[in-house]
Design an enzyme around this catalytic site. Structure first.
Site, PDB file in Angstrom:
ATOM      1  N   TRP A  79       0.823  -1.153  -0.229  1.00  0.00           N
ATOM      2  CA  TRP A  79       0.073  -0.082  -0.082  1.00  0.00           C
ATOM      3  C   TRP A  79       1.005   1.291   0.078  1.00  0.00           C
ATOM      4  O   TRP A  79       1.914   1.287   0.735  1.00  0.00           O
ATOM      5  CB  TRP A  79      -0.968  -0.039   1.267  1.00  0.00           C
ATOM      6  CG  TRP A  79      -1.908   1.378   1.239  1.00  0.00           C
ATOM      7  CD1 TRP A  79      -2.705   1.902   0.717  1.00  0.00           C
ATOM      8  CD2 TRP A  79      -1.476   2.592   1.914  1.00  0.00           C
ATOM      9  NE1 TRP A  79      -3.358   2.915   0.842  1.00  0.00           N
ATOM     10  CE2 TRP A  79      -2.187   3.390   1.938  1.00  0.00           C
ATOM     11  CE3 TRP A  79      -0.312   2.734   3.049  1.00  0.00           C
ATOM     12  CZ2 TRP A  79      -2.215   4.689   2.279  1.00  0.00           C
ATOM     13  CZ3 TRP A  79      -0.387   3.994   3.633  1.00  0.00           C
ATOM     14  CH2 TRP A  79      -1.192   4.966   3.269  1.00  0.00           C
TER      15      TRP A  79
ATOM     16  N   GLU B 154      -2.899  -3.136  -2.641  1.00  0.00           N
ATOM     17  CA  GLU B 154      -4.291  -2.367  -1.854  1.00  0.00           C
ATOM     18  C   GLU B 154      -4.425  -1.120  -2.305  1.00  0.00           C
ATOM     19  O   GLU B 154      -3.465  -0.110  -2.216  1.00  0.00           O
ATOM     20  CB  GLU B 154      -3.722  -2.280  -0.431  1.00  0.00           C
ATOM     21  CG  GLU B 154      -4.938  -1.779   0.520  1.00  0.00           C
ATOM     22  CD  GLU B 154      -4.336  -1.462   1.943  1.00  0.00           C
ATOM     23  OE1 GLU B 154      -5.254  -1.042   2.828  1.00  0.00           O
ATOM     24  OE2 GLU B 154      -3.519  -2.116   2.310  1.00  0.00           O
TER      25      GLU B 154
ATOM     26  N   LYS C 281      -7.028   2.646  -2.489  1.00  0.00           N
ATOM     27  CA  LYS C 281      -7.427   3.588  -1.473  1.00  0.00           C
ATOM     28  C   LYS C 281      -8.198   4.550  -2.150  1.00  0.00           C
ATOM     29  O   LYS C 281      -7.710   5.120  -3.384  1.00  0.00           O
ATOM     30  CB  LYS C 281      -6.478   4.270  -0.362  1.00  0.00           C
ATOM     31  CG  LYS C 281      -7.259   4.866   0.901  1.00  0.00           C
ATOM     32  CD  LYS C 281      -5.901   5.327   1.733  1.00  0.00           C
ATOM     33  CE  LYS C 281      -6.492   5.916   3.026  1.00  0.00           C
ATOM     34  NZ  LYS C 281      -5.650   6.107   4.094  1.00  0.00           N
TER      35      LYS C 281
ATOM     36  N   ASP D  99      -9.837  -2.993   1.640  1.00  0.00           N
ATOM     37  CA  ASP D  99      -9.630  -2.561   3.031  1.00  0.00           C
ATOM     38  C   ASP D  99     -11.392  -1.909   3.002  1.00  0.00           C
ATOM     39  O   ASP D  99     -11.815  -0.983   2.512  1.00  0.00           O
ATOM     40  CB  ASP D  99      -8.692  -1.470   3.411  1.00  0.00           C
ATOM     41  CG  ASP D  99      -8.887  -0.867   4.756  1.00  0.00           C
ATOM     42  OD1 ASP D  99      -9.853  -0.275   5.122  1.00  0.00           O
ATOM     43  OD2 ASP D  99      -7.988  -0.910   5.370  1.00  0.00           O
TER      44      ASP D  99
ATOM     45  N   HIS E  15     -11.683   2.081   2.621  1.00  0.00           N
ATOM     46  CA  HIS E  15     -11.062   2.476   1.308  1.00  0.00           C
ATOM     47  C   HIS E  15     -11.826   2.880   0.367  1.00  0.00           C
ATOM     48  O   HIS E  15     -11.338   2.847  -0.773  1.00  0.00           O
ATOM     49  CB  HIS E  15      -9.652   1.900   1.119  1.00  0.00           C
ATOM     50  CG  HIS E  15      -8.561   1.830   1.921  1.00  0.00           C
ATOM     51  ND1 HIS E  15      -7.193   1.521   1.717  1.00  0.00           N
ATOM     52  CD2 HIS E  15      -8.471   2.409   3.254  1.00  0.00           C
ATOM     53  CE1 HIS E  15      -6.350   1.445   2.998  1.00  0.00           C
ATOM     54  NE2 HIS E  15      -7.198   2.287   3.669  1.00  0.00           N
TER      55      HIS E  15
ATOM     56  N   HIS F 266      -8.661  -6.284   4.404  1.00  0.00           N
ATOM     57  CA  HIS F 266      -8.306  -5.622   5.704  1.00  0.00           C
ATOM     58  C   HIS F 266      -9.655  -5.172   6.509  1.00  0.00           C
ATOM     59  O   HIS F 266     -10.341  -4.443   5.977  1.00  0.00           O
ATOM     60  CB  HIS F 266      -7.384  -4.497   5.371  1.00  0.00           C
ATOM     61  CG  HIS F 266      -6.181  -4.776   5.214  1.00  0.00           C
ATOM     62  ND1 HIS F 266      -5.091  -3.699   5.236  1.00  0.00           N
ATOM     63  CD2 HIS F 266      -5.379  -5.741   5.434  1.00  0.00           C
ATOM     64  CE1 HIS F 266      -3.773  -4.332   4.814  1.00  0.00           C
ATOM     65  NE2 HIS F 266      -4.026  -5.641   5.099  1.00  0.00           N
TER      66      HIS F 266
ATOM     67  N   ASP G   5     -12.350   6.455   6.319  1.00  0.00           N
ATOM     68  CA  ASP G   5     -11.225   5.149   6.800  1.00  0.00           C
ATOM     69  C   ASP G   5     -10.580   5.618   8.215  1.00  0.00           C
ATOM     70  O   ASP G   5      -9.700   6.096   8.396  1.00  0.00           O
ATOM     71  CB  ASP G   5      -9.871   5.484   5.890  1.00  0.00           C
ATOM     72  CG  ASP G   5      -8.863   4.389   6.176  1.00  0.00           C
ATOM     73  OD1 ASP G   5      -9.299   3.317   6.489  1.00  0.00           O
ATOM     74  OD2 ASP G   5      -7.779   4.770   5.630  1.00  0.00           O
TER      75      ASP G   5
ATOM     76  N   ASP H 113     -10.687   3.762  10.787  1.00  0.00           N
ATOM     77  CA  ASP H 113     -10.068   2.569  11.349  1.00  0.00           C
ATOM     78  C   ASP H 113     -10.486   2.078  12.836  1.00  0.00           C
ATOM     79  O   ASP H 113      -9.644   1.988  13.904  1.00  0.00           O
ATOM     80  CB  ASP H 113      -8.398   2.733  11.484  1.00  0.00           C
ATOM     81  CG  ASP H 113      -7.845   2.719  10.043  1.00  0.00           C
ATOM     82  OD1 ASP H 113      -8.304   1.477   9.554  1.00  0.00           O
ATOM     83  OD2 ASP H 113      -7.492   3.575   9.478  1.00  0.00           O
TER      84      ASP H 113
ATOM     85  N   ASP I 255      -7.200  -4.338  10.283  1.00  0.00           N
ATOM     86  CA  ASP I 255      -6.389  -3.140  10.336  1.00  0.00           C
ATOM     87  C   ASP I 255      -7.264  -1.981  10.884  1.00  0.00           C
ATOM     88  O   ASP I 255      -8.374  -1.477  10.270  1.00  0.00           O
ATOM     89  CB  ASP I 255      -6.251  -2.706   8.664  1.00  0.00           C
ATOM     90  CG  ASP I 255      -5.369  -1.574   8.558  1.00  0.00           C
ATOM     91  OD1 ASP I 255      -4.957  -0.988   9.608  1.00  0.00           O
ATOM     92  OD2 ASP I 255      -5.297  -1.186   7.390  1.00  0.00           O
TER      93      ASP I 255
END
Length: 427
Positions: free
Chosen positions: A185, A226, A228, A259, A262, A286, A294, A296, A326
């Site tokens: 990434w 990956e 985004k 992800d 993302h 992820h 994003d 997280d 993640d």
């Protein structure tokens, strides 16, 4: 208490058996699933190569809960504590900056021996390892570009770093007998609208071609890329978009990493799985909780996590999908965050495996959408919790919230004892 759990399980087993669901078999299959637990939750994505370097690449960790790991030994100690409260045997996902060495290599100089203590520990614990090049929080990524950088020298630095990372991934796989997934990434992008969107992507494509030019046995290492949509400092344009990596991954037989945070806020990761699975050799997930894009947050068993689990189970994608976590939250106990997120992920998979999938598919094919909806809703209140409690009991980890007191004890006796100074490594 164990007798009560076993009795509850027997009743649940009978209920599920009426619909052709063998809970014993389900638990056997669940035990084979390995979740890749991300090491960077334990120290707020600082790593150990450049601990004085500020976070960059659109990465930000909020909160100041005491007890962050300050060295590899403490991080491994914290992971051991977390795994003692998580059923099953899993993997640990390392970033390159988590090297355990006094040599102080730069990122283009990392070698397998810089990670030997991690491999020795993983062997001892019966864990696998995954890997990631760290294309952020470095002086050569300060302007927001790495593998797509217009400067040949800087771009080559990051190419060499990713090459070295693949070799380390292969070393992990060979030593541990578990295939390592090495995921790339990069944070590359522009804060404001660019004039030339194609040239950076062409440079990224050429860089990746060079990174992947060295053949590596897929039994030891699998490559993933990956995407985004947006990042802090790259709000207008991200070089490695979903469309870019979807095309690159399909063309070059690389795992495509999805992800959960993302994509656009109205997009779901679960809805993409059945499409991509038709055209790829495998996927990397992820799993995160993007409360606001994003962001997280620690994974919980929400609707989207359940849908991800259902898609994997209903379409038999578990064998070709690598599940990683993640998230990073420094506002709560970091060890507890690992436990909550990982247990939630495994529980969601269990719930999905305890559905009458064949019956539901047959009803749908027959156009009996009443049965489809009715059974889907009724099974939400079936006693999967009794099956989960039994699984925890049989794998020797705390049942229900009993793990929380263990985490609190660890916080009092270990995490709160860590001062501001760097302490010797804990082995």
């Amino acid at each position: 208490m164990s007798n009560e759990i076993e009795k509850a399980y027997e009743l649940a087993r009978e209920q599920y058996a009426k619909h052709g669901i063998d809970t014993d078999h389900v638990l056997e299959q669940l035990a084979k699933i390995k979740v890749s637990v991300h090491c960077w939750q334990g120290d707020d994505v600082r790593g150990f190569l450049f601990q004085d370097q500020d976070l960059s690449g659109g990465i930000s960790v909020t909160g100041s809960h005491p007890g962050a790991a300050r060295n590899p030994g403490e991080l491994r100690q914290d992971l051991e504590q977390a795994f003692s409260m998580i059923p099953g045997k899993h993997k640990v996902n390392l970033h390159a900056i988590y090297a355990d060495t006094d040599e102080g290599p730069d990122l283009d100089e990392i070698l397998p021996h810089h990670y030997e203590p991690w491999v020795a520990w993983a062997k001892q614990q019966g864990l696998g390892l995954d890997f990631n090049p760290t294309c952020f929080s470095h002086e050569k990524s300060g302007d927001g570009f790495t593998l797509s950088h217009p400067d040949d020298g800087i771009r080559q630095f990051w190419i060499d770093h990713c090459k070295a990372s693949r070799r380390i991934g292969a070393y992990f796989g060979e030593e541990l007998g578990q295939t390592c997934v090495t995921n790339i990434w990069i944070p590359d992008g522009y804060k404001d609208t660019p004039v030339d969107r194609m040239s950076p992507r062409k440079r990224l494509m050429e860089s990746l071609d060079e990174v992947f030019a060295e053949p590596i046995d897929p039994a030891f290492n699998l490559d993933a890329v990956e995407s985004k949509l947006f990042g802090l400092g790259s709000e207008a344009y991200v070089v490695g978009s979903h469309e870019f990596y979807m095309g690159y991954g399909m063309k070059n037989q690389k795992l495509i990493c999805l992800d959960a945070g993302h994509f656009h806020p109205t997009e779901t990761l679960s809805g993409k799985l059945s499409s991509l699975a038709l055209f790829t050799s495998g996927l990397l997930l992820h799993v995160s909780r993007p409360m606001r894009w994003d962001s997280d947050h620690v994974v919980v068993m929400d609707d989207e996590l359940l849908e991800i689990a259902r898609e994997l189970v209903r379409h038999q994608l578990l064998g070709s999908t690598h599940i990683g976590l993640d998230f990073f939250d420094a506002s709560i106990n970091r060890v507890a965050a690992w436990v909550i997120g990982t247990r939630s992920t495994i529980k969601a998979l269990l719930r999905a495996m305890l559905e009458p999938i064949d019956v539901l598919k047959q009803a749908e094919l027959a156009g009996d959408f009443t049965t489809r909806l009715a059974l889907t809703e009724e099974f939400k209140s079936y006693p999967f919790g009794a099956v989960w409690d039994y699984y925890c009991l049989k794998t020797g980890v705390p049942v229900r919230e009993a793990w929380l007191e263990q985490a609190k004890d660890y916080e009092r006796n270990v995490l709160l004892q860590r001062g501001a100074q760097v302490s010797p490594a804990v082995e």
